[in-house]
Scaffold this motif. Structure first.
Motif, short mmCIF file in Angstrom:
data_model
loop_
_atom_site.label_atom_id
_atom_site.label_comp_id
_atom_site.label_asym_id
_atom_site.label_seq_id
_atom_site.Cartn_x
_atom_site.Cartn_y
_atom_site.Cartn_z
N ARG A 1 -7.20 0.89 -5.56
CA ARG A 1 -6.04 1.79 -5.58
C ARG A 1 -5.25 1.62 -6.87
NH1 ARG A 1 -4.90 3.55 -0.14
NH2 ARG A 1 -2.74 3.90 -0.71
N ARG B 1 -9.55 9.23 2.30
CA ARG B 1 -9.55 10.10 1.12
C ARG B 1 -10.59 9.62 0.12
NH1 ARG B 1 -3.60 9.78 -0.96
NH2 ARG B 1 -4.34 11.34 -2.40
N GLN C 1 0.84 -1.20 0.00
CA GLN C 1 0.00 0.00 0.00
C GLN C 1 0.88 1.26 0.00
OE1 GLN C 1 -3.07 -0.03 2.96
NE2 GLN C 1 -3.36 2.16 2.87
N GLN D 1 -11.63 3.39 4.16
CA GLN D 1 -10.35 2.68 4.22
C GLN D 1 -9.16 3.63 4.22
OE1 GLN D 1 -9.32 -0.40 4.61
NE2 GLN D 1 -10.47 -1.85 3.41
N THR D 2 -9.22 4.69 3.43
CA THR D 2 -8.05 5.54 3.23
C THR D 2 -8.15 6.92 3.86
OG1 THR D 2 -8.92 6.46 1.17
CG2 THR D 2 -7.56 4.48 0.99
N PHE E 1 -7.52 10.68 -4.18
CA PHE E 1 -6.46 9.69 -4.31
C PHE E 1 -5.89 9.71 -5.73
CE2 PHE E 1 -4.87 5.54 -5.47
CZ PHE E 1 -3.95 5.30 -4.46
N HIS F 1 -9.81 -3.29 -2.00
CA HIS F 1 -9.20 -1.98 -1.80
C HIS F 1 -7.89 -1.88 -2.58
CE1 HIS F 1 -8.30 1.76 0.17
NE2 HIS F 1 -7.12 1.29 0.52
N GLU G 1 1.14 4.18 -2.87
CA GLU G 1 0.93 5.60 -2.56
C GLU G 1 2.14 6.46 -2.88
OE1 GLU G 1 -0.05 5.44 1.57
OE2 GLU G 1 -2.17 5.00 1.18
#
Length: 152
Positions: free
Chosen positions: A108, A143, A5, A140-141, A148, A104, A9
């Motif tokens: 992403r 955002r 993750q 979850q984030t 994102f 998730h 990011e």
């Protein structure tokens, strides 16, 4: 999973290759865990390992649908409670969390690597609406999917 993750990011050069290799390493680690579990005797939870492995295989095949833990459990001929216990024993995470983590991660990936509209990303992951997907993603984030995508 957390390292994958963070890499997703980071937006750094080569992150796509790094993620591909991390995923491969995770797959090897999981297989080794299952192999070690199969080498232990019955009392140590090998049935939990096998059930968790079967569940994660089903997740990988069907995570793009709107199936929940109950549907997966039914396919495996166990109750959702039993499946969750087995996942906790084998992986340290409940069945629902494993499913959410996979969806998730894919969300992403799609948001950072494609230009699909958010509505199509939601649909591709089995969400009934873009609004529901946005709420789940934000939970979850912290955002929104749009935020994102602008700054992964």
């Amino acid at each position: 999973i957390d390292n994958m993750q963070r890499e997703l990011e980071s937006g750094r050069a080569g992150s796509d290759r790094a993620l591909e290799h991390m995923t491969g390493l995770f797959s090897v680690w999981l297989q080794r865990q299952l192999d070690e579990g199969n080498a232990r005797d019955e009392r140590s939870g090998t049935s939990a390992d096998r059930l968790a492995a079967a569940y994660t295989n089903l997740i990988e095949e069907h995570f793009r649908t709107d199936q929940g833990v109950a549907e997966y459990a039914a396919k495996l001929n166990v109750t959702p409670t039993h499946l969750t216990r087995a996942c906790n024993v084998a992986c340290g995470r409940p069945a629902l969390q494993l499913l959410q983590d996979r969806r998730h991660y894919e969300a992403r990936r799609l948001l950072s690597e494609t230009r699909l509209p958010i509505k199509e990303v939601a649909s591709a992951l089995g969400f009934s609406s873009a609004a529901y997907f946005s709420r789940a993603f934000q939970a979850q984030t912290g955002r929104t999917p749009s935020s994102f995508r602008k700054n992964p």
